[in-house]
Scaffold this active site. Structure first.
Site, PDB file in Angstrom:
ATOM      1  CB  SER A 252      -0.821  -0.085   1.272  1.00 19.92           C
ATOM      2  OG  SER A 252      -0.425   0.631   2.357  1.00 19.92           O
ATOM      3  CG  ASP A 253       1.393   5.698  -1.605  1.00 22.17           C
ATOM      4  OD1 ASP A 253       2.309   5.895  -0.839  1.00 22.17           O
ATOM      5  OD2 ASP A 253       1.174   6.322  -2.735  1.00 22.17           O
ATOM      6  CB  ALA A 254       2.352   6.646   3.132  1.00 21.59           C
ATOM      7  CB  ALA A 256      -3.378   3.924   0.838  1.00 22.41           C
TER       8      ALA A 256
END
Length: 817
Positions: A252-254, A256
């Site tokens: 995942s992106d930060a 998210a």
């Protein structure tokens, strides 16, 4: 010692990774496996597992750790159109990552041990989002607006990051950001609508190419929603990414995962959202920074409620462990990269490679009457512009080991006495009654979507520091920042005229920092503080001009034989992560400076140093020579100087269309490149410089191409195009040979031109080379929603070869059935 040691195959072979992972999974407790779902995985000493975390930034060099070799921005690397160069850069970058991980001496600072032990061999790079919209704030991070070019360059860079050992990877690359991520404004809430043809013909190929090449360990979803579904729970994680490679780690992106509830409101609870993400295929949760407890609690509850099973957890953790195994972590005695040490970081071979990359990325946009290169005896040269004496970094840059500005590079080649450098910015004081602050170098950087008024920086002439927010709650205002490069840029200021008093030059000073949009006042001690909530509580300032940057620039240009005006952007201002541009124009102050200098000295060249294209219509009409380079890293100045003086013939090509100011662009969220006629493939708007454009100091001629159709070894029809290219000039140089196709009688809208092949070649004067391009017929097909796949229509296709999508001197028509 070699700076980028090659991996030699060990005498023994690595144990079966599947068996290794299965054995570890069998010994881990359920609680330990749940903890492994967070980005920061704890050590399990009884199994010999150390701490691990996903993510090390390596977009164009190792970032956020310390001094590292800084290569040109990714958009600049894309401008090289050179696969082998990208592979070698990826090899150098991954070697430095290994050094940081394996040798604490590579890390500078008091927190050496913490940084050293937590450097991850899982690198979050490269970015393969397509440069569809040049207003995108993160334009600097992508390679090209074309999916084929992006896939090819990303594959080459990943090949270098991965290394060529058959089983152990030097680093494990993660592609960013899946899917249709191209807008920063409200990026965690925007729903991007992507028609099926655009999805399959334009968006997915950039990811598919490097994944199917076997050089990618994982993919990171983007913050946005696509067709109504958040990317972090999108069915295409399984239906596309895992179909191409079942072992891919989805990271995942930060923050998210929490955004699914807190911003997108897609799920009523974090327990449900995390369970849905795990079911969709998300393996690693970058959430709440290093605090894994919320993630652990959410998955524990999801398991108790029956929303997920232990088998779901095992599948995700198994993929994460397999990625760790690929880097040799579990077989250190067999790791061919284990002896990499600190001496490779910022070593001479990497510096030489940085110079090679910076030169290869420079694009000669215009060169009327051979204005460049400079005369061998140019006399005096005036380098004008704030960026002429600076080398800027971006959010994903490492710390520069050294910096060569354009002025410095020219002084090295022409002699210090031959080069004068003028900033071109005004020097001012801020006056409030009897109190004065400054003097400051004052720059106007223009506007962005988030800020419709121009933002300004004030850099102290006494200590070189920028006026910034400091102290408790960022309340104090002092000249204390070395550069405007924090996540929250606290060095930007808005100047608001004060009603009727604006005629007298009085303004209010307001912070542009996202977290502190306060007005400035002078407090009782005579200090500047940013805590005024309203204009009524703010101090009125007069901006007192001490030195006119334009007057100094005009004087320098008038007394020089030639002038070099350097314009462009600061990568942290008005176009960066979270901030989109509101247009393509240069900041008004830079445009005014350029026009004044050109009027004073017609022998003027413009260098655009930027992360993205500008609509430089006036310059394209009135200035004889224009160069573009991205922010080129530590060797920027030497590279530009070699091109300006003719020591190097430029061969970079623009990786995206440069639109005219007259071009009306679609809305940023409009991802229908077919219907809205986006990108070079469909656009009929007015362009300044077309996709693939770039000039040279020599001349290349193209022979008549020959086209044939035959079955490949796999039995699929393939078009083969052969063409001979000759250097018809009198100096050696590189040419980027580009092959485009066009369907002559298609039943559906098809690209005006579609890139099908490219090759950067070097030719000596008079030398010729025959090139062969093979185009699988499937790349001539279009996606059919009715058929659920690509459909190839029998018919004639024109294949054209040349220097850009708009300069194609040689073509051949081929029937493909």
């Amino acid at each position: 010692m070699s700076a980028v040691p090659a991996a030699s195959a060990p005498a023994a072979t690595v144990a079966d990774p599947a068996a290794k992972v299965a054995g570890l999974l069998a010994q881990l407790t359920l609680e330990e496996k749940i903890a492994f779902l967070h980005q920061h995985q704890p050590a399990v000493e009884r199994l010999g597992l150390g701490r691990f975390h996903t993510g090390c930034e390596a977009l164009h060099g190792v970032a956020w750790i310390g001094r590292a070799t800084v290569f040109p921005q990714a958009v600049g690397l894309g401008a090289t159109w050179d696969r082998e160069l990208l592979r070698r850069i990826g090899q150098a970058v991954s070697t430095e990552v290994r050094a940081f991980r394996q040798d604490a001496r590579a890390v500078q600072g008091s927190d050496v041990y913490e940084k050293h032990t937590m450097v991850s061999l899982n690198v979050w790079s490269p970015v393969v989002n397509l440069l569809r919209d040049p207003r995108w704030g993160r334009n600097e991070e992508g390679y090209s607006e074309d999916p084929f070019a992006t896939a090819e360059m990303a594959t080459a860079y990943c090949r270098g990051l991965r290394g060529d050992h058959p089983t152990i990877w030097r680093t494990a690359p993660v592609l960013k950001h899946f899917l249709a991520y191209n807008v920063e404004t409200d990026r965690a809430a925007i729903d991007v609508r992507v028609p099926p043809r655009v999805l399959h013909e334009y968006e997915l190929p950039a990811f598919r190419g490097p994944i199917e090449a076997g050089v990618v360990a994982g993919v990171m979803p983007g913050y946005n929603l696509t067709n109504g579904i958040p990317n972090h729970v999108h069915p295409l994680l399984a239906e596309a990414l895992r179909a191409w490679n079942p072992e891919l780690v989805i990271c995942s992106d930060a923050q998210a995962p929490s955004n699914l509830v807190e911003i997108e409101k897609y799920f009523p609870s974090h327990v449900e959202s995390h369970a849905a993400a795990l079911k969709a295929g998300l393996d690693s949760y970058t959430d709440n920074d290093a605090n894994a407890q919320p993630t652990i609690e959410r998955f524990t509850a999801a398991l108790q409620q029956g929303l997920i099973s232990e088998a779901d957890i095992d599948a995700a953790v198994g993929r994460l462990l397999a990625m760790r195994a690929r880097t040799g972590e579990f077989d250190p005695e067999l790791d061919p990269y284990a002896d990499i040490r600190a001496d490779v970081v910022v070593c001479e071979p990497h510096a030489a490679l940085a110079l090679e990359a910076a030169k290869a990325s420079i694009v000669l946009l215009k060169n009327d009457n051979r204005a460049l290169p400079l005369d061998p005896r140019p006399g005096s040269v005036a380098v004008i512009g704030h960026l002429g004496t600076r080398v800027l970094t971006d959010w994903y840059s490492g710390t520069l080991p050294y910096a060569v500005s354009i002025a410095d590079g020219l002084r090295t080649r022409l002699g210090a006495d031959s080069v004068a450098a003028v900033d071109g910015a005004d020097v001012v004081k801020l006056r409030a009654g009897e109190r004065e602050f400054g003097p400051f170098v004052h720059n106007d950087w223009g506007t962005s979507v988030q800020c419709p008024v121009p933002v300004h920086t004030f850099q102290s002439t006494e200590n070189g520091r920028y006026l910034t927010l400091t102290g408790e709650h960022d309340r104090q205002v002092e000249a204390a920042a070395q550069t405007p490069d924090g996540w929250f840029v606290k060095e930007l200021w808005e100047l608001h005229p004060v009603g009727e008093a604006s005629a007298a030059g009085q303004v209010l000073l307001r912070s542009n920092a996202e977290h502190s949009r306060k007005y400035v006042r002078v407090d009782e001690t005579g200090s500047l503080v940013a805590d005024a909530e309203s204009p009524q509580d703010a101090t009125r300032f007069t901006v007192e001009l001490l030195t006119s940057g334009t007057h100094e620039a005009v004087a320098a240009a008038s007394s020089a034989e030639s002038a070099i005006v350097v314009v462009g952007n600061d990568p942290h201002i008005n176009g960066r992560e979270t901030v989109d541009r509101d247009g393509l124009a240069l900041p008004a102050a830079q445009e005014s400076l350029l026009r004044a200098v050109t009027e004073a000295n017609p022998n003027t060249a413009v260098i655009v140093v930027s992360s993205y294209p500008y609509a430089i219509d006036w310059a394209a009409e009135h200035v004889p020579a224009i160069l573009w380079t991205s922010h080129g890293g530590q060797e920027l100045g030497n590279a530009v100087a070699e091109v300006l003086t003719g020591a190097y013939s430029p061969a970079g090509r623009v990786p995206q269309t440069w639109y005219s100011a007259e071009a009306e662009l679609p809305e940023p969220g409009d991802y229908d490149v077919i219907g809205s006629q986006w990108t070079y493939q469909y656009s009929q708007r007015k362009h300044l410089f077309p996709f693939g454009h770039g000039l040279s100091y020599t001349t290349f001629e193209y022979g008549d191409p020959i086209g044939t159709v035959a079955l490949s070894h796999e039995g699929a029809p393939t078009v083969t195009i052969e063409v001979t290219v000759t250097n018809a000039g009198d100096i050696a140089g590189d040419e980027v040979v580009q092959l485009y196709s066009h369907a002559i009688d298609a039943s559906v809208p098809t690209p005006l031109r579609k890139l099908q092949g490219f090759e950067r070649i070097r030719l000596e004067p008079g030398e010729s080379r025959a090139l062969v391009f093979e185009v699988p017929a499937i790349r001539l097909a279009h996606w059919s929603e009715l058929d659920g796949g690509f459909v190839g229509e029998p018919g004639e296709f024109e294949f054209a070869v040349g220097r850009s999508c708009a300069d194609l001197p040689a073509s051949v028509t081929v029937f493909c059935g």
